[in-house]
Motif scaffolding. Structure first.
Motif, PDB file in Angstrom:
ATOM      1  N   SER A 475       0.248 -13.928   2.388  1.00 56.52           N
ATOM      2  CA  SER A 475       1.215 -12.906   2.790  1.00 56.52           C
ATOM      3  C   SER A 475       0.569 -12.065   3.889  1.00 56.52           C
ATOM      4  CB  SER A 475       1.569 -12.010   1.597  1.00 56.52           C
ATOM      5  OG  SER A 475       2.213 -10.840   2.044  1.00 56.52           O
ATOM      6  N   CYS A 476       1.295 -11.838   4.979  1.00 52.72           N
ATOM      7  CA  CYS A 476       0.663 -11.092   6.079  1.00 52.72           C
ATOM      8  C   CYS A 476       0.578  -9.616   5.772  1.00 52.72           C
ATOM      9  CB  CYS A 476       1.414 -11.337   7.388  1.00 52.72           C
ATOM     10  SG  CYS A 476       2.895 -10.335   7.601  1.00 52.72           S
ATOM     11  N   GLY A 477       1.294  -9.154   4.735  1.00 54.45           N
ATOM     12  CA  GLY A 477       1.163  -7.769   4.304  1.00 54.45           C
ATOM     13  C   GLY A 477       2.034  -6.792   5.056  1.00 54.45           C
ATOM     14  N   GLN A 478       2.874  -7.297   5.946  1.00 61.32           N
ATOM     15  CA  GLN A 478       3.654  -6.380   6.773  1.00 61.32           C
ATOM     16  C   GLN A 478       4.738  -5.648   5.986  1.00 61.32           C
ATOM     17  OE1 GLN A 478       5.907  -6.476  11.096  1.00 61.32           O
ATOM     18  NE2 GLN A 478       5.844  -8.337   9.947  1.00 61.32           N
ATOM     19  N   CYS A 479       5.381  -6.360   5.023  1.00 57.63           N
ATOM     20  CA  CYS A 479       6.461  -5.695   4.278  1.00 57.63           C
ATOM     21  C   CYS A 479       6.118  -5.676   2.780  1.00 57.63           C
ATOM     22  CB  CYS A 479       7.813  -6.356   4.549  1.00 57.63           C
ATOM     23  SG  CYS A 479       7.931  -8.076   4.094  1.00 57.63           S
ATOM     24  N   SER A 480       6.474  -4.568   2.133  1.00 60.40           N
ATOM     25  CA  SER A 480       5.999  -4.355   0.765  1.00 60.40           C
ATOM     26  C   SER A 480       6.617  -5.299  -0.273  1.00 60.40           C
ATOM     27  CB  SER A 480       6.166  -2.901   0.348  1.00 60.40           C
ATOM     28  OG  SER A 480       7.477  -2.489   0.566  1.00 60.40           O
ATOM     29  N   PRO A 481       7.888  -5.728  -0.171  1.00 62.33           N
ATOM     30  CA  PRO A 481       8.379  -6.657  -1.214  1.00 62.33           C
ATOM     31  C   PRO A 481       7.507  -7.907  -1.326  1.00 62.33           C
ATOM     32  CG  PRO A 481      10.201  -5.865   0.112  1.00 62.33           C
ATOM     33  CD  PRO A 481       8.956  -5.397   0.787  1.00 62.33           C
ATOM     34  N   CYS A 482       7.034  -8.403  -0.188  1.00 65.49           N
ATOM     35  CA  CYS A 482       6.204  -9.613  -0.211  1.00 65.49           C
ATOM     36  C   CYS A 482       4.752  -9.261  -0.554  1.00 65.49           C
ATOM     37  CB  CYS A 482       6.300 -10.314   1.144  1.00 65.49           C
ATOM     38  SG  CYS A 482       5.191 -11.699   1.373  1.00 65.49           S
ATOM     39  N   ARG A 483       4.213  -8.233   0.108  1.00 67.67           N
ATOM     40  CA  ARG A 483       2.799  -7.889  -0.110  1.00 67.67           C
ATOM     41  C   ARG A 483       2.547  -7.491  -1.570  1.00 67.67           C
ATOM     42  NH1 ARG A 483       2.636  -3.674   2.987  1.00 67.67           N
ATOM     43  NH2 ARG A 483       2.867  -2.170   1.307  1.00 67.67           N
ATOM     44  N   LEU A 517      10.869  -9.622   4.820  1.00 72.01           N
ATOM     45  CA  LEU A 517      11.302  -9.716   6.224  1.00 72.01           C
ATOM     46  C   LEU A 517      11.449 -11.155   6.690  1.00 72.01           C
ATOM     47  CD1 LEU A 517      11.761  -8.317   9.007  1.00 72.01           C
ATOM     48  CD2 LEU A 517       9.289  -8.474   9.361  1.00 72.01           C
ATOM     49  N   CYS A 518      10.531 -12.019   6.276  1.00 68.21           N
ATOM     50  CA  CYS A 518      10.584 -13.388   6.816  1.00 68.21           C
ATOM     51  C   CYS A 518      10.708 -14.407   5.690  1.00 68.21           C
ATOM     52  CB  CYS A 518       9.357 -13.667   7.697  1.00 68.21           C
ATOM     53  SG  CYS A 518       7.884 -14.152   6.795  1.00 68.21           S
ATOM     54  N   ALA A 519      10.808 -15.670   6.082  1.00 64.29           N
ATOM     55  CA  ALA A 519      11.050 -16.748   5.117  1.00 64.29           C
ATOM     56  C   ALA A 519       9.916 -16.891   4.111  1.00 64.29           C
ATOM     57  CB  ALA A 519      11.254 -18.067   5.859  1.00 64.29           C
TER      58      ALA A 519
HETATM   59 FE1  SF4 Z   1       4.599 -10.825   6.121  1.00 63.00          FE
HETATM   60 FE2  SF4 Z   1       6.807 -12.303   5.958  1.00 63.00          FE
HETATM   61 FE3  SF4 Z   1       5.503 -11.627   3.716  1.00 63.00          FE
HETATM   62 FE4  SF4 Z   1       6.814  -9.753   5.062  1.00 63.00          FE
HETATM   63  S1  SF4 Z   1       7.743 -11.588   4.071  1.00 63.00           S
HETATM   64  S2  SF4 Z   1       4.701  -9.587   4.258  1.00 63.00           S
HETATM   65  S3  SF4 Z   1       6.558 -10.427   7.161  1.00 63.00           S
HETATM   66  S4  SF4 Z   1       4.725 -12.942   5.341  1.00 63.00           S
END
Ligand code: SF4
Length: 542
Positions: A475-483, A517-519
């Motif tokens: 996870s790139c950590g940019q958005c909290s739902p994913c991070r 934010l992303c897939a």
């Molecule tokens: Fe990054 Fe995409 Fe995960 Fe957001 S959903 S933290 S943009 S990898």
């Protein structure tokens, strides 16, 4: 990729290059180039190649799905013990460092590691790295001449590269290429499946100087077709890229190769020089007034930089995080220019389409998903390797006829299709066709067509843990739902089931699915659910 940016961009690109080859701290590098410290500290802390401790000998060990399926993950601990260094660390004397990475593209012979830039693979991996066993790096087995007839579009080297380009560039028009690719109904093979002709026409609608990027950041564990094409058939990839550039009238292109593929990077660089020397690239090619220059750029260790907007950020010297869309790259891409990003396998199909006609390509596959795809079968199969098959080929044919079933008479428990963001099917699902539409009914996706087999020696909880480990690491950590969701999901695997756990799992998966934010973040929940269905992990089902 210096020439497209202003002075800031050029300084940043030079500073990032210095990060690769120097122990100088980022703030000092930034100062020496007159840049703000944050400009260099951002990428330096983001990319694994810059942030992982490095010894004089640096070993990258793969912990992704296919290598994990081969040993249950034991090989990472064996390597750590053999070398006396834990993953993510460097020895006290700086002699050796070990880094766990997720996929080196040796899924057909795992477990695998890169010792510097030299690959080795096999069950005795730790002994190989210790010098106690001979190094083994088997080439990718390619099966388009299987005893069982495999329909092939020649992606795997059935025709001479550069056989269509000279005529097209000398006497064709960009519309000729567009028309054939439209007729082929070719869709992107990188995972998103967007129609190629539509993307090209979207870029053509914007008048600024265009760029085409060949995406060789094959991060999806389980897939190795892009590595295969770039190492064995780089001129086919370049010819496809040249045709794409001609179609959208782009005179600059980039081939982006992940740093986990050092041989592919070297082969693509050589191939560009060879193509320049033979007049396929350069200025006023074949007297056509069309010029094309191709740069080959190396990544720096990040799964998400394969996502097209993240890839563009990385190419601009920034942290490779996805950008919100719109605007789409075809309108506002690399350095603000209209940019087409096509996956390497997608580009590899274009010379065949130009040679045989788009209609011949679209006659293969299913009515809705046409053409061929290269399925990558993992090490657990009796005959692992790369198989080019028509979309819609039943899994049973891939698994039993082509792959020969599992090695050592093992029993198939699950197949992971399309990498960690794809999903799982079980042995009872083998009669379904290899296609996105069908897989979506099982909560899975074709993705980049990796097929990783799991035998019944691994428990579902262990496979699930490996999947969440991947989500946490990448996870790139940019958005909290994913991070945050990735960390919470990982923690829930190890928590003994309590009355509230099912609700918490649901909440984590739902917030990831709708809020990311992303897939990447949006797809993890579906992959977890499909794994839970196959392994009957009821606590993870809705
Ligand atoms: Fe990054 Fe995409 Fe995960 Fe957001 S959903 S933290 S943009 S990898």
């Amino acid at each position: 990729f210096l020439r497209y940016g202003d002075r800031f961009q050029r300084s940043l690109a030079a500073a990032i290059n210095m990060l690769r080859s120097s122990d100088t701290v980022p703030a000092e590098i930034a100062r020496s180039f007159g840049l703000p410290a944050a400009a260099v500290a951002g990428p330096a802390s983001f990319f694994a190649d810059f942030s992982a401790p490095r010894g004089r000998r640096h070993i990258r060990v793969c912990g992704a799905a296919a290598c994990f399926a081969a040993t249950g993950g034991r090989h990472v601990a064996e390597v750590e013990e053999a070398l006396g260094v834990g993953a993510g660390n460097r020895s006290m004397d700086g002699a050796v460092s070990v880094q766990e990475v997720r996929c080196l593209g040796y899924c057909f012979s795992g477990p695998a590691a890169l010792d510097g830039e030299t690959a080795c693979a096999g069950a005795d991996l730790a002994a190989q790295l210790q010098g106690l066993a001979p190094r083994r790096t088997p080439p990718v087995p390619v099966h388009n001449d299987s005893p069982v007839p495999v329909v092939t579009a020649g992606l795997l080297g059935a025709s001479e590269p550069w056989s269509t380009w000279p005529n097209i560039v000398a006497s064709g028009t960009s519309e000729d290429v567009l028309r054939q690719v439209d007729a082929a109904r070719l869709s992107g093979r990188g995972g998103a499946g967007f129609r190629v002709g539509t993307k090209w026409r979207a870029a053509l609608a914007h008048p600024a100087a265009r760029v085409v990027v060949a995406n060789g950041d094959e991060g999806d564990p389980g897939s190795f077709v892009d590595r295969l094409l770039m190492e064995r058939d780089p001129h086919r990839v370049l010819e496809g890229l040249a045709l794409a550039c001609f179609a959208v009238r782009a005179e600059n292109a980039v081939v982006f190769v992940r740093s986990e593929y050092p041989q592919a990077f070297a082969r693509m660089q050589e191939a560009v020089l060879e193509a320049q020397a033979s007049g396929h690239l350069g200025t006023d090619i074949q007297g056509s007034c069309f010029s094309l220059e191709i740069d080959v750029v190396e990544g720096a260790g990040s799964y998400i930089s394969g996502e097209e907007t993240a890839l563009l950020s990385g190419l601009e010297g920034l942290r490779a995080v996805p950008r919100p869309r719109p605007p789409y790259p075809t309108e506002h891409g690399l350095h603000g220019r209209p940019t087409v990003v096509n996956n390497v396998e997608t580009l590899g199909a274009i010379p065949w389409i130009m040679q045989h006609g788009g209609a011949a390509y679209s006659a293969m596959g299913t009515p809705d998903e046409v053409g061929t795809v290269v399925a990558c079968l993992s090490e657990r199969f009796l005959r692992p390797g790369a198989y080019e098959v028509e979309i819609g080929t039943p899994f049973r044919r891939l698994v039993e006829d082509l792959g020969g079933g599992l090695r050592d008479g093992a029993t198939l428990r699950a197949l992971q299709i399309g990498g960690p963001l794809g999903g799982f099917i079980g042995p009872e699902d083998l009669d379904v066709p290899f296609s996105d539409a069908t897989l979506s009914r099982y909560g899975a996706a074709l993705g980049h067509a990796g097929v990783v087999a799991f035998d019944d020696t691994l428990a579902g909880e262990d496979v699930l843990r490996n999947l969440w480990d991947f989500a946490v690491a990448e996870s790139c950590g940019q958005c909290s739902p994913c991070r945050v969701g990735a960390w919470r999901g990982r923690a829930l695997v190890d928590r003994p089931g309590g009355p509230g756990d099912r609700g918490e799992r649901d909440q984590v998966l739902r917030s990831m699915a709708v809020g990311s934010l992303c897939a990447f973040g949006r797809r993890v929940p579906a992959a977890v659910r499909s794994l839970a269905r196959v392994y009957r992990l009821d606590g993870w089902l809705p």
